[in-house]
Structure formats: C-alpha cells, structure tokens
Design an enzyme around this catalytic site. Structure first.
Site, mmCIF file in Angstrom:
data_model
loop_
_atom_site.group_PDB
_atom_site.id
_atom_site.type_symbol
_atom_site.label_atom_id
_atom_site.label_comp_id
_atom_site.label_asym_id
_atom_site.label_seq_id
_atom_site.Cartn_x
_atom_site.Cartn_y
_atom_site.Cartn_z
ATOM 1 N N GLU A 103 28.240 14.855 -14.343
ATOM 2 C CA GLU A 103 26.995 14.118 -14.159
ATOM 3 C C GLU A 103 25.829 14.882 -14.802
ATOM 4 O O GLU A 103 25.568 16.030 -14.476
ATOM 5 C CB GLU A 103 26.708 13.924 -12.667
ATOM 6 C CG GLU A 103 25.361 13.266 -12.400
ATOM 7 C CD GLU A 103 25.055 13.142 -10.897
ATOM 8 O OE1 GLU A 103 25.902 13.513 -10.076
ATOM 9 O OE2 GLU A 103 23.946 12.677 -10.579
ATOM 10 N N ASP A 145 26.850 15.435 -8.484
ATOM 11 C CA ASP A 145 25.992 16.134 -7.531
ATOM 12 C C ASP A 145 26.285 15.700 -6.099
ATOM 13 O O ASP A 145 26.828 14.636 -5.853
ATOM 14 C CB ASP A 145 24.516 15.850 -7.839
ATOM 15 C CG ASP A 145 24.084 16.522 -9.139
ATOM 16 O OD1 ASP A 145 24.730 17.510 -9.524
ATOM 17 O OD2 ASP A 145 23.107 16.042 -9.750
ATOM 18 N N ASP A 150 24.521 14.453 -3.887
ATOM 19 C CA ASP A 150 23.489 13.581 -3.330
ATOM 20 C C ASP A 150 23.924 12.127 -3.497
ATOM 21 O O ASP A 150 25.032 11.848 -3.942
ATOM 22 C CB ASP A 150 22.141 13.833 -4.019
ATOM 23 C CG ASP A 150 22.252 13.654 -5.523
ATOM 24 O OD1 ASP A 150 23.257 13.076 -5.999
ATOM 25 O OD2 ASP A 150 21.340 14.104 -6.239
ATOM 26 N N ASP A 188 22.973 9.745 -5.524
ATOM 27 C CA ASP A 188 23.265 9.339 -6.901
ATOM 28 C C ASP A 188 24.651 9.819 -7.336
ATOM 29 O O ASP A 188 25.397 9.089 -7.969
ATOM 30 C CB ASP A 188 22.218 9.931 -7.857
ATOM 31 C CG ASP A 188 21.127 8.921 -8.168
ATOM 32 O OD1 ASP A 188 21.182 7.802 -7.588
ATOM 33 O OD2 ASP A 188 20.238 9.250 -8.970
#
Ligand code: TSJ
Length: 650
Positions: free
Chosen positions: A434, A507, A509, A511
């Site tokens: 990512e 990541d 998180d 997203d």
C-alpha cells in the site's frame, strides 16, 4: 484404574486401538479441527435422529473441566442386546467402528460424509466418555474410560461396566459427555466461536432444529432455531445486498435416491453465489448436484424466454453464466453412499445426483414460472440475463486486450512492478504494498533475488460491484494479473504461477483494511484457486518500536506492548507506526519482509459463505450493514483481527 469387564471385549477394542494409533486417519488432524471433530461425530448422531423426525432439540455444553456434553430429545440409543455382539447396542455404538449403520437400516442415516466415522472414534480419543439414555420410561447409564496397559500403551474407550438401568424418567433422549484426551490433543480446548459458527449452519440446514450452546468456562451462550431453514440461510447470506424479489424461490423434493432442497433469489450484483451442501457438509468445490441444478435453471429460463418472446427465432440461447449473474442459491442434498472428489474432497461425484437435481429443478421451476403470479419475476430475471450477455461480449473484448498485452508487451502494465531475479516460483514472493512511499522502501529493503514489489497507489476498484470488464480495465488489477501469469477465471492456471507467495502489505488503519478487503475480493472472485491452494498471505508490519540506546524491540499488537516495555526497562521510548510508509528500508525488511523474522497470515477460504459475506458487507451498497460490520470488527490491532478473519499464523 479399572479393567474391562469381559474378556471378549478386547476383540471389540482392537478397532479403537487402530484409531488411537493413527488418529489422523479418522479425524484428519490432531489439531484444533480434529479436536472439534470429536464433537461433530456426536452432534451428527443427534442431528440424524432429529432429521429422521424424532425430537427437535440439541443442547451442547462446554464444561469447566474441558469436557463437552451433547444432549438430544430423540428416542434414545437402543438399549437392547445386540444379536451378534451380545452386548448392549449402546456399547456397540461406542466401541465398534462404523457401528451407526447397524441400527439404521430402516432409516435414512446421512452421516458418512467427511464426518461419520462414528461415535466410537470420539470414545477412542477421549480420556473418558459417559452416556445417559432415557427411553421406555427408564434411565440408563454407561461409562467408558482409558487406562495405561502394563505394556505402557494407552487403552481407551474401555467400558467400566455394562449398560445399567439407573432409574425412572418421563423424558426421552440421549446425553453424551466426553473429555478429549490431552495425550492426543495436547492443551487444545474447545473453541466457542468455531462451535457456534458450525451449529448455526446446522440450524439453517435442518429447519426447525433448536440448538443451544453454553460455555460454562465463560458463561457465554447462544441459541439457534430457523423455521425457514435454507430460505433463512439465503436471506442471512444476502443481508446487505439489494435483493430483487421479496421472497426467495424455494422447493424441496424427495425421490428414491435423495432428498433435495433449494432456495434461490437474485440480487442487483453481478456475481454468482452458489452454496451447496451434502449431508450437512459444505461442498465447496461443487459437484454433480450443482451441475444438475444449474443445467435445469438455464434450460427452464431459455425455454421460457423463447416461448414468451424474449428470444426471437434468430437469437442464440443465453448461457448459464448469464442466468447466474446476481444469483444466490443454496442447494442442500441428503443422500446415501456419497462419493466426494476433488482436491479437498468437497466435490460431490455421484452421477445420480445430477440426474435427480436436474429433473427436480426442471419440474419445480417450470411450476413456479408458469404461475401467472410470477410473470414479473421471470421478466426481471430474463432481462437481467440479457444484460449479462451483452456485458459478456464486452468482457470477451477486454480479455483479448489483456491477453495480447500479456504476451506482447506487458511493459506498460508492469512498469511499477520491481520483479525479482529468480524464476523459481516456489522461491518467489510478490509483495503488494500500500502506497508509493512504502513501496519505495520495500523495493530498497527487499531480497532482490526472490522478492518482487508492486506498490499500489490508491484503492484498486471494488471487485464486488463492477462487471468483469470494468474490473479488468483497472490498471492496478491488470498489473496484478500480468505479474502473476496465471490468467483469471476459467483461464486460471496455477501451473504458470510466477510467485509462490502473494503477500498483501497494508497499513493498520481503515484504509489499509479496505485495500486488503478489495484485493482479497478480487482474488476470491477471479483467482480463487490462488487462495484455496494457499498462495495468498497477509503480512504483519509492527505497530510499535520500543527502544532505548542499546535496545530495540518491535511490537506487533497492543496486547504485547506492556511486556515489551518491561523488557526494555527504564528510559524507554515508544514509536508508534501509523503506516508502512514511516519505516525506512532496513526497518521494513527487518520487521516485515525478512522470511526469518516476519509473521505472515495465510489467507484461507475455510468458510466460503463467511468470506463472501464479509466481502459483500464491506463492498456492498448497504451502508448501514457496513457500518454495523465495522463497528463489530474494526479492531485494527492486526494480530487479533487477522487471525479471526483470515486464518492461521505462518
Ligand atoms: F453419537 C452418539 F452415539 F454418541 C450419540 C447418539 C450421541 C447423541 C447426543 C445422540 C445420539 C442419538 C442416537 N440420539 N438418538 C439416537 N437414536 C438412535 O440411535 C436410534 C434410536 C431408535 C432407533 C429405533 O429404530 O428404534 C434407532 C436408532 C438409530
């Protein structure tokens, strides 16, 4: 410990010795799955009884000592003397392999699929087991246990005493309690969630069945009961999708050969979701029952389309695929002598199931569509299929372009891909990373010989929502397809796989979670074989660095943080990594990419239904369902959530 009560029982016990000697042959593994297998053997017997029309309730209790109790309100295992074995029928059930069938000749007994090795296997792999039978106004009890023989070997499943009448009762039923032997399963224990998930599936597949689970270790409990059976199952799986009709189409039939039940409906999506079961076991790889159903569906709808003017004389028939766009269907079959085939033995092979499902489905669907009240339903389905046919032509065109690019110059597409030098696919790894910045670090930090890096810019598109031509038009997805060299869908070929491990690095998180879900959805839809054969992984970057002058430790979950701080001692500092991009190449290598040190989660499709649901809720239009799902699951501390959602650590 006590000895067996009759010498001739030793003969009977030889079967159990075989189980003890090679547990894997009978229950697959001695891991968590095998442990639960002991429980399913018992539960399957209770389900059989209820499926035959006797009783309606099963209660499962996980006891504080780690044993499990299964109780039903059926007729109770027969207690009379077995004509040839000269012991009670109860004893035969628990001491002879495959004993079940002997009492079941006049009934349907459907155990004998993946499970179905019999209650004696559970007995053989337990420390002890006891059974209480209530029938004929009487209560009977019998106990089995294991002991260490003088030769040092474990003898298990040995009757402590013959079946004994212990009192009077007005109830009916069977209750079995057993403690899995820790000499076989080590310190593994029953898992509430595994049991809960499976018994919910069983409740869906056996309408009317009430099944309760209580965990006395924690006080947790659940109850399942679905009067609608597989119709309820379908609604559950399609929750969060836009369903096109108010109620699913449902039919059931029984022939000499089998019992079949089907529930189907359409959503406004573009993918096909077919879930089939044989004797309550998921047939993930499909098989003859699915083929029979599908071929009937196509034929009935084509006939209808032609006789009602949707297809003119000059028009070609629509394809099965066209009629299955947006189709959700559950097929549940019960039959004897099942043959399972395929890589994972989850594909039904019996040819008669195709014939039966074809004829049942043809008859029932014709009945449904020839009812004037269902004219509108037929209209919607056929128009949707015509749209699918159009898009199929477009997809063909798009695929031809991708194929051409694959062979001639895939230069454009794989421009961002930093490939590795080795061509031995079993050594090669593709990291899908990512963000450009993390991608850059990964390119610098990697082992160039075996590790390839593909950075992903934004979010690749949503594979659930779009038609295949649109998915394939997406540049990021095209790059992945080109890089892996397997082709997709019916072209998919594992033999030409360029990278033995495909590792998603995103990541910690929301997203990142979203990107991961999108990629998994893509693989699930278009390269399913890549997942089922274990090539897809999720990488685990650290959440924190705990360090001082001469000490550094990386921490991968919140749970481990306090211990790490303690190890580091006075004067420690903590760095929290908000994203992969914050790590320099050396750190990324050391924490996440180095095969010696990293942790990968292998992505499995143990439960296709669950995976499909997760994907749909995440990607679907239904925003409420998504919010609900996120609220329930949004713990971004990966070790915990990943393990729950994607399977085992590796
Ligand atoms: F697996 C098991 F054997 F341990 C077990 C069996 C465990 C549990 C919880 C339930 C059962 C079970 C077996 N419940 N109900 C029955 N039924 C029979 O075995 C049965 C009863 C009557 C007749 C009959 O023909 O009268 C036939 C059968 C097979």
């Amino acid at each position: 410990m006590s000895s067996n009560y009759e010498a001739k029982d030793i003969v009977v016990l030889e079967g159990l010795d075989a189980v003890r000697l090679r547990p894997g042959m009978y229950i697959g593994t001695t891991g968590l799955k095998g442990l639960h297998h002991l429980l399913w053997e018992i539960v399957d017997n209770a389900i059989d009884e209820i499926a035959n029309g006797f009783g309606d309730k099963i209660i499962i209790t996980i006891n504080k000592d780690g044993s499990a109790t299964v109780t039903d309100n059926g007729r109770g295992i027969p207690v009379d003397m077995h004509p040839t074995a000269h012991v009670s029928a109860v004893q035969v059930v628990f001491t002879e392999l495959h004993a079940g069938g002997k009492f079941n000749n006049s009934n349907y007994s459907y155990s004998g699929g993946l499970h179905g090795v019999g209650a004696s296997v559970t007995n053989a792999l337990s420390r002890w087991l006891n059974v209480t039978v209530c029938k004929n106004k009487k209560k009977y009890y019998m106990e089995f246990e294991s002991y260490l023989a003088p030769n040092g070997k474990v003898k298990s499943g040995v009757p402590k005493a013959p079946l004994k009448e212990i009192g009077e009762t007005n109830e009916r039923g069977t209750s079995v309690t057993f403690l899995p032997d820790n000499r076989v399963f080590g310190d593994l224990t029953f898992d509430f969630d595994i049991i809960s998930k499976r018994i919910e599936e069983l409740a869906f597949l056996n309408k009317g069945l009430k099944i309760d689970l209580t965990d006395l270790r924690t006080g947790k409990n659940v109850s399942y009961h679905y009067e609608g059976g597989i119709k309820d199952f379908l609604l559950y799986l399609d929750k969060g999708k836009n369903r096109l009709f108010s109620t699913p189409i449902y039919f059931s039939a029984e022939t000499d050969v089998l019992r079949a039940e089907c529930a189907l409906e359409y959503t406004d999506g573009y993918t096909e979701n077919c879930f089939s079961f044989v004797n309550n076991i998921p047939t993930t790889e499909g098989g003859t029952h699915e083929v029979g159903f599908k071929s009937a569906l196509t034929k009935v709808l084509n006939d209808y389309a032609r006789s009602h003017g949707y297809l003119k004389e000059k028009d070609a028939n629509l394809l099965g695929d066209d009629y299955r766009e947006g189709l959700s269907v559950i097929i549940a079959v019960k039959m004897k002598n099942v043959q399972f085939e395929g890589q994972t033995k989850t594909k039904l092979g019996n040819p008669e199931a195709k014939v039966e499902l074809d004829s049942i489905t043809t008859k029932e669907l014709n009945k449904f569509f020839n009812d004037k009240a269902n004219e509108k339903v037929a209209d919607v389905i056929i128009n949707k299929a015509k749209g699918a046919a159009k898009s199929r032509e477009a997809a063909k065109h798009a695929k031809e372009i991708t194929r051409a690019k694959n062979s001639a110059d895939n230069f454009n597409l794989v421009g961002k891909l930093a490939s590795c030098t080795s061509r031995k696919s079993e050594l090669c790894e593709l990291f899908i990373v990512e963000g450009d910045s993390a991608g850059g670090s990964a390119k610098m930090g990697r082992d160039r010989k075996t590790q390839a890096i593909l950075p992903l810019r934004g979010k690749p598109l949503n594979a659930e929502k779009k038609r295949i031509d649109q998915v394939l038009a997406n540049e990021e997805i095209q790059t992945i397809i080109s890089a892996l060299e397997t082709g997709i869908q019916e072209d998919f070929n594992l033999d030409t796989l360029r990278y033995g491990k495909v590792i998603i690095l995103s990541d910690a998180d929301q997203d990142g979670m979203h990107i991961r879900s999108i990629l998994l959805t893509f693989f699930y839809r278009y390269m399913r074989g890549l997942i089922t054969s274990g090539h897809v992984f999720v990488g685990l970057p650290p959440l924190y660095k705990v360090y001082k002058k001469d000490y550094t430790e990386y921490v991968y979950s919140d749970k481990e943080l306090p211990e790490a701080i303690e190890r580091c001692g006075k004067g420690y500092s903590i760095q929290r990594y908000k994203g992969l991009g914050e790590m320099n190449p050396e750190q990324l290598w050391e924490t996440t990419m180095d095969p010696e040190k990293r942790t990968l989660m292998q992505v499995t499709i143990d439960d296709a239904a669950q995976a499909e649901k997760m994907v749909t809720v995440w990607m679907g239009d239904n925003i409420d369902a998504r919010k609900e799902y996120i609220a329930e699951h949004a713990n971004f501390n990966r070790l915990d959530t990943f393990a729950e959602e994607y399977g085992k650590l590796k």
